[in-house]
Design an enzyme around this catalytic site. Structure first.
Site, PDB file in Angstrom:
ATOM      1  N   ASN A 423     -24.796  -0.040  12.169  1.00 21.79           N
ATOM      2  CA  ASN A 423     -24.642   1.405  12.043  1.00 21.79           C
ATOM      3  C   ASN A 423     -23.253   1.830  12.498  1.00 21.79           C
ATOM      4  O   ASN A 423     -22.942   1.751  13.695  1.00 21.79           O
ATOM      5  CB  ASN A 423     -25.691   2.138  12.884  1.00 21.79           C
ATOM      6  CG  ASN A 423     -25.485   3.647  12.851  1.00 21.79           C
ATOM      7  OD1 ASN A 423     -25.801   4.295  11.865  1.00 21.79           O
ATOM      8  ND2 ASN A 423     -24.911   4.202  13.920  1.00 21.79           N
ATOM      9  N   GLU A 424     -22.414   2.228  11.554  1.00 25.42           N
ATOM     10  CA  GLU A 424     -21.123   2.895  11.763  1.00 25.42           C
ATOM     11  C   GLU A 424     -20.048   2.028  12.411  1.00 25.42           C
ATOM     12  O   GLU A 424     -18.971   2.548  12.746  1.00 25.42           O
ATOM     13  CB  GLU A 424     -21.303   4.201  12.570  1.00 25.42           C
ATOM     14  CG  GLU A 424     -22.185   5.214  11.858  1.00 25.42           C
ATOM     15  CD  GLU A 424     -22.224   6.580  12.509  1.00 25.42           C
ATOM     16  OE1 GLU A 424     -22.576   7.552  11.822  1.00 25.42           O
ATOM     17  OE2 GLU A 424     -21.903   6.666  13.714  1.00 25.42           O
TER      18      GLU A 424
END
Length: 818
Positions: A423-424
């Site tokens: 995630n990210e």
């Protein structure tokens, strides 16, 4: 046959900091559980979810703790006896009868220890000492060097639930404990050490692939593994020198498993039986429920860039999704029943995919089983979020073991449709200023996402797609959050600009976007005891973890709704704005379903009472956003969108049958007088299509923009368009009447509008904290009525339905501000 003794009774907890005042030498403990819950159950700490108690409990995560229990055993040299820990949080030393048997460094793994030679007849003493994650993290930072992390704490330097260390919606509650089952297992000859099972389609047949690995002890005689599913059986011989076997079963023409909005979820029990060839004794069994569906992720190039489309049973889907975070800061507190309840709430909101986010945990089996049964698709992140991660030892080996454990555990589930690398983190490296901090040649996690994780996924679970990250554009040569490729996160909306900017984006797939609001009023009253309650009072403000979050809430109202003057108005206005923002974004992206193939709202649930992006608060109460999602994710949606310099009514159909109906519309004054109208006898919207119908000039051209509205109807679907925002709209003070009628399980509350009412909401928790209302955000033309169904055991009268407190609308916010 394996004998399992679950070791969940007789545990005690002790604090290893002997200078800590006020704690008894031993504390009764619950397993599964954690230190915080044991201290709370014994009234030794205040509830960390209440007021600002979180900060008074910070010392718990900085302290070492020991769990102890005594259990009975009967050693037998012919029998292998193993202690099995399904979940240890996190840095632990395990001792049996005073002798160390193992050390663990990973919350997300299962551990198994051979204790055959250490057990005593009668009482045996088991101790598990947990070291402070902070202390271990400090050591690891010296070992690896600094790595950027968007949130405090060393979560990126160990394999522990990252959001334990705090997030912009979560408290800092650094846990320790035995958070899953502990058992003593006894077996002889052989057991099933690992079973990798996948279920796919081969033409019209169901194809089950089984790879089984054996652990052996004592007599290594031949075995056989028998499999049965749907009346199809297969038996495979396993020689005395073999420890693994692979085979396939074909089930003729099984019923297909579908996401819930498209069909049923038939599940077929698969039974594996390990049998001793010589004696016929049953040595071990494994049972799973399998669903048969085909699955692929289409990322092919096209005229818009490259696709990001999930294809299930050869049907390209538009994903109506939401992000899932740990449902409690103390995951052992989440029961199977709570999983079922939460997932049922998601399904009722027309959500058909949950993304299990990478800063939390791999959820327990019961979560995925509930998703299988309810037709809820699951996107599963590997557990890397918002930070740079070292790729050196010992972390690399822990990552590899954790991935193998959880891929094998979860791969049989029909609901699981994606492994996602992170995630990210790729986005963070590219755009968040990490590049100058990370030294040349220093690892930051890319090797996990582009090498280790895809290799392990392909080896263990080749029938399910893997994608390197969210957001990610499919190539390191393209900026990771591009509109035209892969999956995108939209966070300038909320952080920097108003929600109208959602229309600037037509992503291929939006896997995160969101807007904040406080929890339900009853949740605030239960958890925050400031007097008076205000947005800035200590408890309310402490339960807002986003940087400048309250300022952004007010800024986000600008141009849409008046700035609130009271706590009641602040609460409702910000909740209403959240609902409108997300509905605005979802309807825009769904109207472009030929390009965009999914929206995954941040976020569905909460882990504690907090102002956040959630639709369902931590008490399971629905915020107005829940109702907005239900409307915006309706499989048959009618919306009005700008097109080609004008306006179009867009019909969007995610059903398996075409949608053909008369479409009609009016431009009218808010007092109900019709200024222009049209009717088109048959609008045909095919299945899995968005069909735009340009609205006539007389409909889209207002005479008095502040006093007019466009209303379009198609069967029982309705869409509205306003020429100005509410702050300029001539919304009258609400005039209405209320009738209350008792029904089975609650009340029918009929509201009849004497004048135009916009976004009418009945705040059921103001009547009864346990009440649930079926609908919200209802707009009524003058003379129209709506019946709210309220489920409650409390007596309700018409006079209880007070306007401005229980019954809210945009009208009372706007008219009240004049």
């Amino acid at each position: 046959m394996i004998e399992k003794t679950v070791l969940h009774s007789g545990w005690t907890l002790s604090c290893n900091d002997t200078g800590r005042p006020g704690l008894p030498a031993t504390i009764p403990a619950t397993v599964p559980g954690c230190v915080h819950l044991d201290l709370l159950a014994n009234r030794l700490i205040p509830d960390p979810y209440i007021d600002v108690n979180e900060i008074t409990n910070d010392w718990i995560g900085r302290t070492d703790w020991t769990y102890r229990c005594t259990f009975e055993a009967a050693p037998d040299e012919r029998t292998m006896q193993e202690l099995v820990f399904d979940g240890l949080d996190t840095i632990a030393v395990i001792s049996l009868n005073g002798e160390e048997i193992g050390r663990t460094f990973n919350m997300h793994r299962t551990y198994r220890f051979d204790v055959s030679g250490l057990l005593k007849t009668g009482a045996n003493d088991l101790a598990v000492t947990f070291r402070s994650a902070y202390a271990y993290g400090a050591e690891m930072e010296k070992h690896y060097g600094y790595r950027p992390n968007n949130y405090p704490g060393p979560g990126n330097l160990m394999r522990k639930m990252a959001c334990n260390f705090g997030w912009d919606w979560g408290p800092t509650l650094v846990t320790a404990g035995l958070w899953k089952q502990v058992a003593l297992e006894s077996w002889d000859r052989a057991r099933l050490a690992e079973t990798r099972i996948s279920a796919t389609l081969a033409g019209s047949d169901g194809l089950v692939k089984v790879h089984a690995t054996l652990a052996r002890h004592g007599d290594h005689g031949p075995c056989r593994l028998a499999a049965e599913i749907g009346g199809v059986t297969k038996t495979v011989a396993i020689g005395p020198s073999e420890d693994a076997v692979s085979f396939e079963l074909r089930l003729p023409s099984p019923q297909l498993w579908w996401p819930h909005h498209l069909g049923a979820q038939p599940l077929y029990p698969l039974t594996l039986s390990l049998i001793d060839e010589a004696s016929g004794d049953l040595l071990d069994t494994s049972e799973r429920e399998l669903g048969f569906r085909s699955l692929r992720l289409d990322t092919s190039a096209d005229e818009h860039g490259s696709a990001f489309t999930f294809v299930v049973n050869d049907v390209p889907l538009f994903i109506c999704g939401a992000n899932w975070i740990p449902d409690d800061c103390f995951p052992s507190r989440v029961t199977a029943e709570r999983y079922v309840s939460r997932i049922a709430e998601a399904k009722a909101a027309n959500i058909h995919m949950l993304r299990v986010w990478g800063g939390g945990i791999f959820e327990r089996d019961e979560f995925y089983e509930a998703c299988d049964h309810m037709g809820m698709l699951v996107w599963q992140d590997f557990l890397f979020a918002c930070a740079a991660y070292p790729e050196e030892e010992p972390l690399r080996s822990e990552v590899e073991a954790e991935v193998c454990d959880n891929v094998v555990r979860l791969m049989p589930h029909a609901s699981l449709i994606l492994w996602n690398g992170n995630n990210e983190n790729i986005w963070g490296f590219d755009e968040w200023g990490w590049r100058p901090i990370i030294k040349p040649g220093e690892s930051w996690g890319l090797g996990y996402y582009l090498d280790l994780l895809p290799k392990l996924s392909a080896k263990l679970d080749p029938d399910r797609p893997y994608y390197p990250g969210s957001p990610y554009s499919g190539s390191m040569q393209i900026e990771p959050n591009a509109d035209g490729h892969g999956c995108k996160h939209i966070w300038d909306v909320w952080n920097d600009v108003g929600y109208e900017v959602y229309r600037n984006y037509i992503p291929r797939f939006c896997s995160e976007f969101g807007w904040q609001a406080p929890p339900a009023w009853a949740t605030i009253e239960e958890s925050m005891h400031d007097r008076p309650l205000t947005p800035q009072s200590n408890g309310v403000f402490h339960h807002q973890k986003a940087t400048q979050g309250n300022d952004k809430l007010i800024r986000g109202l600008a141009g849409h709704l008046p700035e609130p003057r009271t706590m009641d108005d602040w609460h409702f206005a910000t909740q209403l704005n959240q609902a409108r923002a997300i509905r605005f974004g979802v309807e825009h992206m769904r109207s472009h379903r030929d390009v965009c193939k999914g929206t995954v709202v941040w976020q569905f649930n909460d882990c504690w009472p907090v102002t956040s992006w959630a639709a369902l608060d931590s008490s399971g109460r629905r915020k107005p956003l829940w109702y907005a999602l239900k409307a915006a994710y309706d499989p048959r949606l009618l919306t009005i969108q700008p097109r080609d310099g004008g306006l179009a009514a867009v019909a969007i159909n995610e059903r398996t049958l075409f949608w053909r109906a008369k479409i009609s519309g009016r431009r009218m004054r808010l007092d109900g007088s019709v200024l222009a109208e049209f009717e088109f006898w048959r609008l045909l919207c095919d299945r899995f299509e968005a069909k735009a119908f340009p609205l006539p000039d007389g409909i889209v051209s207002p005479d008095l923009p502040k006093e007019e509205v466009v209303v379009v109807d198609m069967l029982d679907r309705r869409a509205f368009h306003y020429f100005v925002e509410d702050i300029e709209l001539a919304l009258p003070a609400p005039r209405l009447s209320v009738e209350v009628t008792g029904i089975d399980g609650g009340y029918a509350v009929k509201v009849t509008a004497d004048n135009f009412l916009k976004d009418l909401c009945l705040m059921a928790d103001r009547l009864d904290p346990d009440a649930v209302v079926d609908s919200m955000l209802v707009t009524l033309l003058p003379g129209e009525s709506h019946v709210f169904t309220v489920k409650t055991v409390k007596a309700i009268r018409a006079e209880d339905i007070t306007v401005g407190t229980v019954l809210r609308s945009a009208n009372d916010l706007v008219a009240g501000s004049r």
